[in-house]
Design a protein around this motif. Structure first.
Motif, PDB file in Angstrom:
ATOM      1  N   GLY A 439       0.817  -1.208   0.000  1.00  0.00           N
ATOM      2  CA  GLY A 439       0.000   0.000   0.000  1.00  0.00           C
ATOM      3  C   GLY A 439       0.846   1.250   0.000  1.00  0.00           C
ATOM      4  O   GLY A 439       2.072   1.202   0.134  1.00  0.00           O
ATOM      5  N   PRO A 440       0.217   2.409  -0.126  1.00  0.00           N
ATOM      6  CA  PRO A 440       0.957   3.674  -0.070  1.00  0.00           C
ATOM      7  C   PRO A 440       1.463   3.949   1.337  1.00  0.00           C
ATOM      8  O   PRO A 440       1.045   3.307   2.306  1.00  0.00           O
ATOM      9  CB  PRO A 440      -0.082   4.711  -0.508  1.00  0.00           C
ATOM     10  N   PHE A 441       2.348   4.901   1.460  1.00  0.00           N
ATOM     11  CA  PHE A 441       2.904   5.294   2.743  1.00  0.00           C
ATOM     12  C   PHE A 441       1.783   5.582   3.746  1.00  0.00           C
ATOM     13  O   PHE A 441       0.800   6.239   3.423  1.00  0.00           O
ATOM     14  CB  PHE A 441       3.772   6.538   2.546  1.00  0.00           C
ATOM     15  N   ARG A 442       1.942   5.030   4.953  1.00  0.00           N
ATOM     16  CA  ARG A 442       1.008   5.200   6.060  1.00  0.00           C
ATOM     17  C   ARG A 442      -0.309   4.457   5.874  1.00  0.00           C
ATOM     18  O   ARG A 442      -1.296   4.741   6.581  1.00  0.00           O
ATOM     19  CB  ARG A 442       0.730   6.680   6.352  1.00  0.00           C
ATOM     20  N   SER A 443      -0.350   3.471   5.000  1.00  0.00           N
ATOM     21  CA  SER A 443      -1.561   2.641   4.876  1.00  0.00           C
ATOM     22  C   SER A 443      -1.435   1.364   5.701  1.00  0.00           C
ATOM     23  O   SER A 443      -2.177   0.402   5.477  1.00  0.00           O
ATOM     24  CB  SER A 443      -1.831   2.300   3.410  1.00  0.00           C
ATOM     25  N   ASP A 444      -0.537   1.353   6.666  1.00  0.00           N
ATOM     26  CA  ASP A 444      -0.235   0.157   7.455  1.00  0.00           C
ATOM     27  C   ASP A 444      -1.485  -0.482   8.074  1.00  0.00           C
ATOM     28  O   ASP A 444      -1.712  -1.699   7.955  1.00  0.00           O
ATOM     29  CB  ASP A 444       0.758   0.491   8.571  1.00  0.00           C
ATOM     30  N   LEU A 445      -2.283   0.324   8.757  1.00  0.00           N
ATOM     31  CA  LEU A 445      -3.435  -0.228   9.460  1.00  0.00           C
ATOM     32  C   LEU A 445      -4.508  -0.690   8.482  1.00  0.00           C
ATOM     33  O   LEU A 445      -5.231  -1.652   8.760  1.00  0.00           O
ATOM     34  CB  LEU A 445      -3.999   0.804  10.430  1.00  0.00           C
TER      35      LEU A 445
END
Length: 466
Positions: A439-445
């Motif tokens: 996913g894109p940056f900061r899509s971790d959750l």
């Protein structure tokens, strides 16, 4: 009942209801370790005495209804390149064979403060720079599904421990695929986070810069989320670290929302094992059946350009470590010596060009994610190979070089992106396989939420027969 088999939710529910205690769970887990670890060589430094103390204290807290956290009395392992106060941290190298850190790396301090117990440190290749798990300190680690084969690397000991029931989860690092590829080889869920998602301080020297991040390995997406909820913190000493808003923390694909997923089954002419192709294609169909829009396509960037970045970052970091710490190269694995020399020969101009190329590459990927929500690829191109060999010699009958099995994962690290391994259907011979969702940056959750939804539709792997 084998308590070592329980996931985190079942374990904590048992504590809360008084069905069993953290001491009971630890006793069951230690019996499992005693039986299985000699076969796999996954845990290389045990921590039984402290773990028993943690279990006693946690048992009393649950009895008094004063647990430190929702994971009080849960037991995990830690990869041997992550400092744990008072436990040997060898980094898989004879140069660090006697190193005992005085401080926890910051995420480990959070976990210990929450009442989580550390069972021990897990095996790695030297300096965590290779895609299999063997070193001159401890020897090779075996795959729980076939102990003569590798579980991959560099988190080979971590996945072997979790997949075989030696701890419910593991803390590990991923600098080029070191969580995702081993998870694929062992049927596990593993998140390589965005840089800064898990703030880091008091760790070992950062050979790969922010290409390497710390993540979690678990048998279920729910267990992965539970450990991440405690490990992922902003740290003032890590200026790249960040905290999620409440809205981001509750991120989940909305019912009926069709995520746009670019499915890339191969990277150009690099070979992929036929069983892996078929298995990952099945995962793509499963995601499509969940309502997502799957678009098959070609690799969306220049692989040669990516390889040029990758061929410099590791050697430069290793050469810096060896020279700045005056390490005895006679103690190193011989296969690392050419890497040291390559790093020494690289000039400042080449390294600055690398940094510029990385920034341009990251911007290109940012633009790509304006068209897609996720990218789906295999996590690894080859099935596990003999554990003492650095890489498979051939893949699908085609000669493969040292990185041929690892072609799919490094772009995530160079791109500063998060990615998660999802287990997929096993090979014809029963070996686990996995795919990565990027996913894109900061899509971790959001990736973890996608994994939780996927898990409901995917039949989990049984326990390996050891």
């Amino acid at each position: 009942m084998h308590l070592w088999r329980l996931g985190i939710a079942e374990t904590v529910a048992g504590y809360r209801k008084g069905l069993f205690t953290p001491e009971d769970v630890l006793d069951s887990t230690l019996v499992r370790i005693a039986a299985i670890n000699p076969v796999l060589n996954a845990i290389v430094t045990e921590n039984e005495e402290e773990a028993r103390q943690v279990a006693r204290q946690s048992t009393q807290r649950w009895k008094d209804r004063t647990p430190r956290s929702a994971l009080d009395g849960v037991f995990i392992t830690v990869k041997d390149n992550i400092p744990v106060r008072g436990l040997r941290c060898t980094w898989g190298s004879r140069t660090h064979a006697d190193y005992v850190p005085e401080r926890d790396e910051s995420p480990i301090a959070h976990l210990r403060g929450a009442g989580i117990g550390i069972l021990g440190k897990t095996n790695v290749p030297e300096f965590t720079l290779q895609g299999f798990t063997d070193n001159l300190v401890f020897g090779a680690t075996g795959n729980p599904w076939a102990p003569r084969l590798t579980p991959g690397g560099s988190s080979g000991g971590a996945v072997a421990a979790v997949a075989s029931g030696m701890g419910v989860a593991a803390m590990a690092t991923d600098g080029g695929g070191s969580i995702r590829r081993p998870c694929a080889h062992t049927g596990l869920y593993g998140l390589k986070p965005s840089p800064g998602f898990v703030g880091r301080a008091d760790g070992l020297p950062p050979l790969l810069g922010d290409f390497e991040t710390m993540g979690v390995i678990a048998r279920s997406a729910g267990d992965l989320r539970a450990v991440l909820s405690l490990a992922a913190h902003r740290h003032p000493a890590d200026r790249a670290s960040f905290a999620f808003s409440d809205e981001e923390r509750s991120a989940a694909p909305k019912n009926g929302h069709r995520c746009r997923i670019l499915y890339v089954p191969a990277f150009g002419d690099f070979p992929v094992d036929p069983d892996i192709r078929e298995s990952v294609a099945g995962a793509a169909k499963l995601l499509e059946g969940m309502g997502h829009n799957i678009e098959m396509g070609e690799v969306p960037f220049d692989v040669d350009r990516l390889n040029a970045i990758w061929n410099l970052i590791g050697p430069a970091g290793l050469a810096w470590l060896v020279d700045s710490r005056s390490l005895d190269t006679g103690l190193l694995t011989p296969s690392l010596l050419p890497m040291v020399e390559a790093g020494r020969k690289a000039g400042a101009g080449a390294y600055l060009q690398l940094l510029a190329d990385v920034q341009e590459f990251r911007n290109d990927l940012r633009l790509l994610f304006e068209r897609y929500d996720f990218i789906l690829t295999p996590s690894v191109a080859a099935l596990p190979w003999p554990k003492a060999e650095s890489h498979p010699q051939t893949i699908d009958g085609v000669a493969a070089g040292p990185r041929g099995h690892a072609v799919f994962t490094p772009f995530v690290n160079a791109g500063g992106l998060p990615a998660i391994n999802l287990p997929t259907a096993p090979s014809a011979s029963g070996l686990p396989i996995g795919c990565q969702l990027v996913g894109p940056f900061r899509s971790d959750l959001l990736l973890v939420s996608m994994a939780e939804a996927y898990e409901k539709a995917f039949e989990p792997y049984a326990w390996p027969e050891l």
